[in-house]
Design a protein around this motif. Structure first.
Motif, PDB file in Angstrom:
ATOM      1  N   ASP A  92      -1.488 -14.785  51.301  1.00 12.39           N
ATOM      2  CA  ASP A  92      -1.790 -14.732  49.864  1.00 12.39           C
ATOM      3  C   ASP A  92      -2.907 -13.708  49.684  1.00 12.39           C
TER       4      ASP A  92
ATOM      5  N   GLY B 193     -10.508 -13.142  48.159  1.00 12.92           N
ATOM      6  CA  GLY B 193     -11.596 -14.084  47.954  1.00 12.92           C
ATOM      7  C   GLY B 193     -12.428 -14.279  49.203  1.00 12.92           C
TER       8      GLY B 193
ATOM      9  N   TYR C 167      -4.223 -18.565  43.286  1.00  9.82           N
ATOM     10  CA  TYR C 167      -5.657 -18.346  43.400  1.00  9.82           C
ATOM     11  C   TYR C 167      -6.126 -17.455  42.244  1.00  9.82           C
TER      12      TYR C 167
ATOM     13  N   ARG D 243      -4.556 -12.728  47.132  1.00  4.56           N
ATOM     14  CA  ARG D 243      -5.702 -13.171  46.324  1.00  4.56           C
ATOM     15  C   ARG D 243      -6.669 -13.992  47.178  1.00  4.56           C
ATOM     16  N   ARG D 244      -6.121 -14.863  48.019  1.00  7.03           N
ATOM     17  CA  ARG D 244      -6.977 -15.657  48.909  1.00  7.03           C
ATOM     18  C   ARG D 244      -7.731 -14.753  49.858  1.00  7.03           C
TER      19      ARG D 244
ATOM     20  N   ARG E 216       0.591 -22.857  44.432  1.00  9.40           N
ATOM     21  CA  ARG E 216      -0.785 -22.692  43.979  1.00  9.40           C
ATOM     22  C   ARG E 216      -1.102 -21.215  43.754  1.00  9.40           C
TER      23      ARG E 216
END
Length: 406
Positions: free
Chosen positions: A245, A251, A313, A247-248, A311
């Protein structure tokens, strides 16, 4: 210089060459396999230290031999190389290591003539099993005089190998993403330049994504035609296997970029496609999950719901405010790792079996030159052709073609 003759010559002792050799032997076809280095050389010598397979051990293997590990684990590169060597040995494959074919021709005598440093080998049939990871590709974008280390992912080993400073990884497929993640975890300032990609879940509803592709019939999809372009897939078995992912990862400190399109005076131009590439990857994930859910309903499968797989993020700053240019010196970037794939290299092949672009010209591995075949290519007969189990099926197909020549 010596000369010898064999009925069938297989060039390459990777997974495809080994699989084909086993099937040739079982069909009673006398043959010899030549390997210019050692069995499974690329697994040992052309992969980074921490590489693991992208599929679990239960899946990507020959049907007659299991890995000596947890079936749900992801074998390391040395495990895969040891597995291939053990399988070849147990099946008594006639492999001759350290012999490179430098030229292959088809003579007026109807035989193929393979030139090697040890002499010429003639054969009635020849099977090229040299694979698709032949010539590392580095786009001529960044000049060599900028004082940076520039290497292909084939030559990356570990973070300690690189000079001090930040690292730019170009290419958001499995290799590029895993390398960038490793560097970021090691505390190196890391940028990842990524293009279009498919992003499957690592696991969904208790099953690995490779299981789902089988259940949905996707592994046996046939390519529309030979030479279908490879689709970049962002998937990883690293760290026990996690869904990639982006986006994860952002982050966690990884800095995402769109495609690297140009370089002038040490400043990279970054394409305005990051948001589109991320969105399309998300769309692929959602679509595949929908297919899986529909399959569960249609077949009444008892597989648990998995809302965590959907999910989302939060968008990191690199998505909300995408970078359009990157000053390598100002950012302290000392290394560029190009995870930009490979080109075919058939400079040794003096036969009319390639397209004008230098790609193998075949139909399910069979060429227009009677007696010459390809194995070990992506989409040779199906989507799964690139995998160990796919090579097993393709090797059987080609061995059948050879045996039928009588």
């Amino acid at each position: 210089m010596t000369a010898e003759h064999v009925d069938t010559l297989v060039i390459g002792a990777g997974q495809a060459g080994i699989a084909t050799s086993v099937h040739l032997g079982r069909k009673g076809v006398p043959h010899l396999v030549l390997e210019r280095h050692q069995i499974a050389h690329r697994w040992r010598a052309e992969r980074w230290d921490s590489l693991v397979a992208n599929g679990p051990a239960w899946h990507d293997r020959f049907p007659e031999m299991e890995f000596a590990t947890d079936p749900d684990a992801f074998p390391g590169k040395e495990d895969v190389a040891d597995y291939l060597r053990a399988f070849a040995r147990s099946n008594r494959c006639p492999i001759r290591e350290g012999v490179e074919v430098t030229r292959l021709t088809h003579g007026p005598d109807g035989l193929f003539h393979a030139t090697t440093p040890a002499g010429t080998i003639t054969a009635r049939n020849v099977i090229s099993a040299t694979g698709s990871f032949q010539k590392p590709m580095i786009p001529p974008l960044v000049p060599d005089d900028l004082g940076l280390m520039q290497i292909h992912s084939t030559h990356y080993r570990n973070p300690a190998q690189l000079p001090p400073g930040g690292v730019l990884v170009v290419g958001g497929g499995s290799s590029g993403t895993q390398i960038a993640d490793e560097l970021n975890r090691a505390g190196r300032p890391t940028w990842l330049s990524l293009g279009p990609h498919d992003r499957p879940p690592r696991r969904y509803r208790g099953k690995d994504f490779v299981w789902w592709l089988g259940a949905l019939g996707k592994w046996d999809l046939e390519a529309p035609s030979p030479g279908t372009e490879h689709v970049t897939i962002a998937v990883s078995g690293a760290y026990g296997g996690q869904t990639i992912d982006f986006r994860r990862l952002a982050g966690e400190g990884l800095r995402l970029l769109g495609r690297t399109s140009a370089c002038q005076n040490g400043i990279l131009t970054i394409a305005d496609d990051l948001l589109t590439n991320i969105a399309n990857g998300d769309r692929y994930l959602a679509s595949l999950l929908d297919e899986c859910d529909a399959h569960v309903r249609a077949h009444g499968l008892d597989l648990p719901e998995d809302p965590e797989a959907r999910r989302t993020y939060p968008d990191p700053p690199c998505l909300t405010d995408p970078t359009r240019s990157l000053d390598l010196k100002a950012e302290g970037i000392g290394t560029i790792i190009w995870a930009t794939g490979f080109a075919y290299d058939y400079g040794w092949l003096d036969l009319p079996v390639l397209t004008p672009e230098g790609r193998p010209d075949h139909s399910r591995g069979v060429t227009r030159v009677p007696g010459f075949y390809f194995v070990g290519l992506p989409w040779l007969t199906r989507r799964g052709s690139s995998f160990i189990w796919g090579c097993w099926k393709d090797g059987e197909h080609i061995a059948t073609q050879v045996a039928a020549r009588g």
